[in-house]
Design an enzyme around this catalytic site. Structure first.
Site, PDB file in Angstrom:
ATOM      1  N   LYS A 178     -86.766  18.555 -66.818  1.00 36.70           N
ATOM      2  CA  LYS A 178     -85.519  17.817 -67.053  1.00 36.70           C
ATOM      3  C   LYS A 178     -85.809  16.327 -67.197  1.00 36.70           C
ATOM      4  O   LYS A 178     -85.372  15.680 -68.128  1.00 36.70           O
ATOM      5  CB  LYS A 178     -84.556  18.099 -65.892  1.00 36.70           C
ATOM      6  N   GLU A 229     -96.377  17.253 -61.166  1.00 39.67           N
ATOM      7  CA  GLU A 229     -97.018  18.566 -61.350  1.00 39.67           C
ATOM      8  C   GLU A 229     -96.981  18.985 -62.823  1.00 39.67           C
ATOM      9  O   GLU A 229     -97.988  19.432 -63.391  1.00 39.67           O
ATOM     10  CB  GLU A 229     -96.278  19.639 -60.524  1.00 39.67           C
ATOM     11  N   ARG A 262     -81.781  23.450 -60.817  1.00 44.30           N
ATOM     12  CA  ARG A 262     -81.672  24.823 -60.294  1.00 44.30           C
ATOM     13  C   ARG A 262     -80.535  25.609 -60.937  1.00 44.30           C
ATOM     14  O   ARG A 262     -80.312  26.771 -60.596  1.00 44.30           O
ATOM     15  CB  ARG A 262     -81.527  24.782 -58.774  1.00 44.30           C
ATOM     16  N   HIS A 300     -91.341  47.802 -44.726  1.00 38.43           N
ATOM     17  CA  HIS A 300     -92.607  48.026 -44.014  1.00 38.43           C
ATOM     18  C   HIS A 300     -93.190  46.718 -43.521  1.00 38.43           C
ATOM     19  O   HIS A 300     -94.382  46.633 -43.207  1.00 38.43           O
ATOM     20  CB  HIS A 300     -93.587  48.760 -44.930  1.00 38.43           C
TER      21      HIS A 300
HETATM   22  O1  F6P Z   1     -88.440  18.959 -56.656  1.00 35.71           O
HETATM   23  C1  F6P Z   1     -87.135  18.812 -56.975  1.00 35.71           C
HETATM   24  C2  F6P Z   1     -86.803  18.853 -58.399  1.00 35.71           C
HETATM   25  O2  F6P Z   1     -86.221  17.658 -58.683  1.00 35.71           O
HETATM   26  C3  F6P Z   1     -85.905  20.031 -58.707  1.00 35.71           C
HETATM   27  O3  F6P Z   1     -84.580  19.792 -58.416  1.00 35.71           O
HETATM   28  C4  F6P Z   1     -86.193  20.286 -60.134  1.00 35.71           C
HETATM   29  O4  F6P Z   1     -85.759  21.551 -60.528  1.00 35.71           O
HETATM   30  C5  F6P Z   1     -87.684  20.119 -60.145  1.00 35.71           C
HETATM   31  O5  F6P Z   1     -87.922  19.033 -59.264  1.00 35.71           O
HETATM   32  C6  F6P Z   1     -88.307  19.865 -61.483  1.00 35.71           C
HETATM   33  O6  F6P Z   1     -87.807  18.730 -62.093  1.00 35.71           O
HETATM   34  P1  F6P Z   1     -87.994  18.458 -63.630  1.00 35.71           P
HETATM   35  O7  F6P Z   1     -87.328  19.553 -64.387  1.00 35.71           O
HETATM   36  O8  F6P Z   1     -87.353  17.126 -63.886  1.00 35.71           O
HETATM   37  O9  F6P Z   1     -89.471  18.429 -63.924  1.00 35.71           O
END
Ligand code: F6P
Length: 556
Positions: free
Chosen positions: A209, A215, A279, A395
């Site tokens: 977004k 990451e 989310r 289980h």
């Molecule tokens: O870690 C929180 C967050 O901001 C989430 O709410 C979101 O879905 C995710 O990181 C990934 O964010 P982006 O889509 O901006 O990479």
């Protein structure tokens, strides 16, 4: 920060619930014996979802008081404000309009002067054209080969929704076209996801977004390097990076300027809007990998499923409104009966990522300690959601749910029609799965008394250990089959359950400031790991000790 929410404790319904909870002694055996209509009365249909609330710790008075609570805190008005596009995400000053992503194509919703439905449809058309091109082989990689693997790079809402939905709907995916997902910054994730893939037939979708997530951008760079090296090794001449990337990278983001900076042609980018929370975004362009896998027609069915539950949530009176009732029930367990957690137990292997998906949806939304006007909450808020597919959970952790000391309300989800109708000789294996679904909810509700245990000839000393107290609450949900539409319905159901709880607690369920501090600190600490003595000196002693441990063992 917005008008003050109603303090739920100030309502007459809260007082009634407090009174009802005082000395509350549920007795599902007696309630079922005394009231043969209980299941009929407490079963509801929302779209294709058949929902049985009868095995909850719910009397008629409790149910009435919960419905009254929903009305007193203004749930219908707040729901309408969300659907209308009011800026109910106050701490980020945004509308909350994931429901606009699945509105009928011929409807309109003007927010801030723009018809958001038209904007949504414009992007959907582009996604569908792209999906068709990839599926038909019209879209080719740099060396001219058709795409065989789509790798979604994203995290949080830009990963959990797509991977969950892909796993759930894999039987609908086009043969010969596989999706994989990279999310974790642990290099193991990229290494293992890329292992065995052919760069010439791999397409990456960078989903973010913000297009600023550490990451995702790190993984996107790793994948880009892997791609360029791999394609160069087999291509003629010395092609430019940009030309290779143009045939193998697309992006999904609200920040199209950053997409271009990364080196992805904006013509290969699909946008969405700040009014879609991460989310809540699997039904936006974030679902592009799913649209490629299952195709535009199935993706439309998926969206229509969400819409079915949206319409139910908007129109059903609170006393028959399934998401509202389930959300209010969760309030009963959390705030009056002391439940700290909530289990979600799909009796469907295809939903194996659904609990993880719900963890972000529910806990990032409702794990809050201040209300939407900035004042402290007045009650406990979000419970811990968790779960695993049955029967695997049986289980593992069901022991605690059956005989432990904690109250764990649980949702059981099953489907009448199996994805794979396998038989073990004369036995339909799906029926064994469903028998377990039915057995567990029955055992949890009605238990097994000491007399029943004794009647089996059990030695007296062992009787207490073999008693099942029962009165362990469950909600059972069944649908005809796990289709794209039904999956959309399930997701929307939980979105609106989460919303309902947030309204009762007076919190902004659409921000997530609690994830920020750790992100900032990681960026600050990273140089210490790489050997920066000044940064190391600025850390607390525990952090310093671990950095030293790391450097010593990594021989840095
Ligand atoms: O870690 C929180 C967050 O901001 C989430 O709410 C979101 O879905 C995710 O990181 C990934 O964010 P982006 O889509 O901006 O990479």
């Amino acid at each position: 920060m917005g008008a003050a929410p109603v303090d739920p404790r100030s309502t007459a319904a809260w007082a009634s619930l407090t009174r009802l909870a005082d000395g509350f002694t549920p007795d599902l055996r007696r309630w079922f014996a005394d009231d043969p209509d209980r299941t009929d009365r407490l079963s509801y249909d929302a779209g294709d979802l058949h929902v049985d609330l009868s095995r909850n710790l719910l009397s008629a008075e409790v149910l009435d008081a919960l419905v009254a609570l929903g009305a007193e805190v203004g749930l219908p008005a707040r729901r309408d404000a969300m659907f209308r596009g009011d800026q109910i995400n106050v701490s980020e000053n945004r509308a909350v309009l994931h429901t606009a992503l699945r509105r009928a194509a011929d409807s309109n919703l003007v927010v801030g002067g723009a018809d958001v439905v038209e904007e949504v449809q414009t992007v959907l058309r582009r996604i569908y054209a792209f999906a068709d091109d990839v599926r038909s082989g019209t879209w080719r990689g740099f060396t001219g080969e058709a795409i065989r693997t789509v790798v979604n790079i994203g995290i949080g809402g830009s990963d959990l929704g797509p991977v969950m939905a892909y796993e759930a709907l894999k039987p609908y995916a086009q043969a010969g076209l596989e999706c994989r997902f990279v999310s974790n910054i642990d290099p193991t994730d990229a290494a293992e996801t890329l292992a065995g893939l052919d760069p010439a037939t791999t397409l990456f979708i960078v989903s973010s977004k913000t297009f600023g997530t550490l990451e995702t951008l790190t993984n996107a760079r790793l994948c880009r390097a892997w791609l360029v090296d791999g394609v160069r090794a087999v291509a003629d001449g010395a092609p430019a990076d940009a030309d290779i990337v143009a045939r193998h990278f697309v992006a999904v983001s609200t920040a199209l300027d950053k997409v271009a900076e990364f080196g992805i042609d904006p013509a290969n980018a699909f946008g969405f809007w700040d009014w879609v929370g991460g989310r809540y975004s699997v039904d936006s362009a974030i679902g592009t990998s799913l649209a490629v896998a299952i195709g535009p027609e199935r993706f439309e069915e998926f969206l229509a499923g969400f819409r079915t539950i949206d319409e139910h949530f908007q129109s059903a009176p609170l006393e028959r409104n399934v998401p509202a009732l389930m959300g209010l029930l969760n309030v009963w367990y959390t705030n009056f009966l002391g439940a700290q957690t909530h289990a979600v137990l799909p009796y469907a292997q295809s939903l194996h990522r659904f609990p993880a998906y719900l963890q972000q949806l529910t806990m990032e939304s409702n794990g809050k300690r201040v209300r939407w006007d900035g004042t402290p909450v007045t009650t406990d808020t979000g419970e811990v959601f968790w779960g695993e597919p049955g029967t695997n959970g049986q289980h593992a952790f069901y022991q605690l749910i059956h005989q432990g000391t904690r109250l764990v309300p649980a949702d059981f989800i099953a489907f009448a029609t199996p994805t794979y109708p396998l038989a073990d000789g004369a036995t339909d294996v799906h029926e064994l799965l469903l028998a377990n679904f039915l057995a567990q909810t029955r055992a949890l509700a009605f238990g097994k008394t000491a007399d029943e245990v004794r009647a089996e000839g059990t030695a007296e000393a062992i009787v207490p250990a073999r008693v099942f107290p029962g009165n362990r609450p469950t909600t059972s949900i069944m649908a005809p089959a796990l289709t794209p539409s039904v999956l959309g319905q399930l997701i929307a159901l939980y979105e609106h359950i989460t919303f309902t709880q947030g309204v009762v607690w007076g919190i902004d369920s659409f921000d997530q400031w609690g994830v920020e501090l750790g992100k900032q600190l990681a960026v600050q600490i990273a140089p210490a790991l790489a050997g920066d003595a000044d940064v190391l000196a600025a850390q607390d002693t525990s952090t310093q000790a671990f950095v030293r441990y790391y450097r010593e063992h990594r021989q840095r």
